[in-house]
Design a protein around this motif. Structure first.
Motif, PDB file in Angstrom:
ATOM      1  N   ASP A 115      25.946  56.770   1.615  1.00 49.16           N
ATOM      2  CA  ASP A 115      25.988  55.367   2.055  1.00 49.16           C
ATOM      3  C   ASP A 115      27.352  54.990   2.635  1.00 49.16           C
ATOM      4  O   ASP A 115      27.518  53.875   3.136  1.00 49.16           O
ATOM      5  N   HIS A 116      28.323  55.897   2.584  1.00 45.00           N
ATOM      6  CA  HIS A 116      29.677  55.616   3.078  1.00 45.00           C
ATOM      7  C   HIS A 116      30.066  56.481   4.263  1.00 45.00           C
ATOM      8  O   HIS A 116      30.911  56.088   5.058  1.00 45.00           O
ATOM      9  N   SER A 117      29.490  57.670   4.352  1.00 45.47           N
ATOM     10  CA  SER A 117      30.003  58.634   5.336  1.00 45.47           C
ATOM     11  C   SER A 117      28.932  59.221   6.251  1.00 45.47           C
ATOM     12  O   SER A 117      29.267  60.005   7.127  1.00 45.47           O
ATOM     13  N   GLY A 220      36.153  50.451  -2.226  1.00 45.65           N
ATOM     14  CA  GLY A 220      35.082  51.457  -2.213  1.00 45.65           C
ATOM     15  C   GLY A 220      34.080  51.196  -3.313  1.00 45.65           C
ATOM     16  O   GLY A 220      33.525  50.105  -3.431  1.00 45.65           O
ATOM     17  N   ASP A 221      33.852  52.202  -4.147  1.00 49.96           N
ATOM     18  CA  ASP A 221      32.854  52.088  -5.210  1.00 49.96           C
ATOM     19  C   ASP A 221      33.493  51.901  -6.581  1.00 49.96           C
ATOM     20  O   ASP A 221      32.950  52.345  -7.592  1.00 49.96           O
ATOM     21  N   THR A 222      34.656  51.250  -6.623  1.00 50.34           N
ATOM     22  CA  THR A 222      35.271  50.930  -7.918  1.00 50.34           C
ATOM     23  C   THR A 222      34.273  50.172  -8.790  1.00 50.34           C
ATOM     24  O   THR A 222      34.190  50.391  -9.998  1.00 50.34           O
ATOM     25  N   MET A 267      32.595  47.534  -1.073  1.00 49.09           N
ATOM     26  CA  MET A 267      31.455  48.095  -0.354  1.00 49.09           C
ATOM     27  C   MET A 267      30.139  47.582  -0.928  1.00 49.09           C
ATOM     28  O   MET A 267      29.146  47.477  -0.213  1.00 49.09           O
ATOM     29  N   HIS A 268      30.097  47.321  -2.240  1.00 48.40           N
ATOM     30  CA  HIS A 268      28.839  46.910  -2.855  1.00 48.40           C
ATOM     31  C   HIS A 268      28.914  45.495  -3.448  1.00 48.40           C
ATOM     32  O   HIS A 268      28.088  45.116  -4.270  1.00 48.40           O
ATOM     33  N   ILE A 269      29.928  44.734  -3.028  1.00 43.71           N
ATOM     34  CA  ILE A 269      29.989  43.319  -3.401  1.00 43.71           C
ATOM     35  C   ILE A 269      29.015  42.570  -2.493  1.00 43.71           C
ATOM     36  O   ILE A 269      28.858  42.908  -1.317  1.00 43.71           O
TER      37      ILE A 269
END
Ligand SMILES: [Zn+2]
Length: 314
Positions: A115-117, A220-222, A267-269
Motif C-alpha cells: 500500500d506504500h510502494s 508512515g505506519d507508526t 498514511m493511515h490517519i
C-alpha cells in the motif's frame, strides 16, 4: 441515489515555505478488530467506542506530496493497481493536480509494503512510473525483502504480496542506480530528515520536514488505528514484522511528537491526514486530528489567528 462521485481526495496545507498536499490513494476494506494483534477484542472495541468510532471496516491510504518550488517530493507512492477497486487513485489525483509523473524529483519510501510502494513500477512491463525521480529507502528494507531465507520462512501470501511484489517494485530502481539507501537518521534532502523507526518492517522510517520554524513528521505506519493505538500504544498490527519492536518505536515517535509539537502526517490517519499528539494518562496519548480548513495556510500567519468577529445573540 447513484452516480455521485466524492470530490477529489486532495488537500493542501502549508508547512513553512513548503506546500504539502495529501493525496488519498483510497482505502482497504479490513475488519478493524481483525487487523490488530491483540486477542482482547472487548478492550479494543471499548477503546474504539470510547473514541466514538464503531469499527468502520476501512483503513485509509494517504500519500503526501511536498513542493518547495525546487523539488517535487512524494512520500510513498500508493498501491498501484493490485489492491482492488478501492485503491490506486494516486495517478488520477496527480493528473487532477496537474503534476506529471516525470515532474516528481524524489520519492521517500517509509517502507516496502504494497500500500506504500506498489506505485513505483509497472509490474507488467518493469517500467519505472516516475522516470526522473530518485527513490530513498532504508537499506534494511532492501536487505530484508531480497533475503531468500526470510522469504522461505514466510507464508505463501507474504511471499507473494510482500517479498515478490517488493522485489518487482524495487528491481528497476536498483538496476539504474536511482534507489538511494540510508541506514541511520540522516538528512536525505535539504530540510527533510529520515528517521528510522523499525519494527513494523525492518527498515520502516519516518521523515521530518523542517521549514521556516515549522516541523512536520510523516510517520508512515507508526499508527494504523489511532483510536486504539494512542490509548494503548502496545497494540500491534498483524502486518508487523516484529510487533514488540514496532511498539517501542511507536512510543518513541509519539513522545517525540509531544516533545517537539510536531505536526503529524499519517498514511493511515483519516483524510486529510494531519494531527497533533498530546500526552494522555498512564503512558497513553491523545490524538488531536487537525480540522479541515478552507485555505492551505489556515487563513492566518503562523502563530497569528484572525480576530474573531463579534456576534450578537439577538
Ligand atoms: Zn501501511
Amino acid at each position: 441515489m447513484t452516480g455521485f462521485e466524492q470530490v477529489p481526495a486532495v488537500y493542501h496545507r502549508e508547512v513553512g515555505d513548503c506546500l504539502v498536499t495529501t493525496i488519498c490513494d483510497g482505502y482497504m476494506a479490513y475488519d478493524t478488530l481483525e487487523i490488530m494483534r491483540d486477542p482482547d477484542h472487548a478492550k479494543l472495541r471499548h477503546l474504539l467506542e470510547d473514541e466514538t468510532r464503531v469499527c468502520p471496516p476501512v483503513v485509509s491510504i494517504n500519500t503526501f506530496l511536498i513542493r518547495d518550488g525546487q523539488r517535487t517530493v512524494l512520500v510513498d507512492c500508493g498501491s498501484g493497481d493490485i489492491m482492488g477497486p478501492t485503491c490506486g487513485r494516486l495517478p488520477g489525483l496527480m493528473a487532477h493536480l496537474g503534476v506529471r509523473p516525470e515532474d516528481v524529483t524524489d520519492i521517500l519510501l517509509t517502507h516496502v509494503h504494497p500500500d506504500h510502494s506498489n506505485g513505483l513500477t509497472d509490474p507488467e512491463t518493469g517500467r519505472k512510473l516516475f522516470p526522473n525521480a530518485r527513490a530513498h529507502v532504508h537499506q534494511a528494507e532492501i536487505d530484508h525483502w531480497f533475503d531468500d531465507a526470510a522469504r522461505a520462512r514466510a507464508t505463501e501470501r507474504q511471499k507473494r504480496v510482500y517479498f515478490d511484489a517488493g522485489r518487482i517494485q524495487l528491481r528497476p530502481w536498483i538496476a539504474d542506480g536511482s534507489l538511494i539507501p540510508f541506514d541511520h537518521e540522516h538528512e536525505v534532502l535539504p530540510g527533510i530528515t529520515a528517521l528510522p523507526s523499525v519494527g513494523h518492517t525492518p527498515g520502516h522510517s519516518c521523515y521530518i520536514l523542517r521549514s521556516r520554524g515549522e516541523a512536520m513528521i510523516v510517520w508512515g505506519d507508526t499508527v494504523h488505528v489511532p483510536e486504539v493505538q494512542l490509548g494503548d500504544p502496545d497494540v500491534g498490527m498483524i502486518f508487523d514484522t516484529e510487533s514488540g519492536v514496532a511498539a517501542a518505536s511507536r512510543r518513541r515517535i509519539l513522545q517525540r511528537c509531544v516533545d517537539e509539537d510536531l505536526l503529524v502526517a499519517g498514511m493511515h490517519i483519516h483524510f486529510p491526514g494531519f494531527a497533533r499528539i498530546r500526552p494522555g494518562y498512564a503512558g497513553a496519548y491523545r490524538f488531536v486530528q487537525e480540522q479541515w480548513f478552507h485555505a492551505p495556510n489556515h487563513g492566518h500567519q503562523p502563530g497569528v489567528w484572525p480576530t474573531p468577529r463579534k456576534v450578537s445573540a439577538t
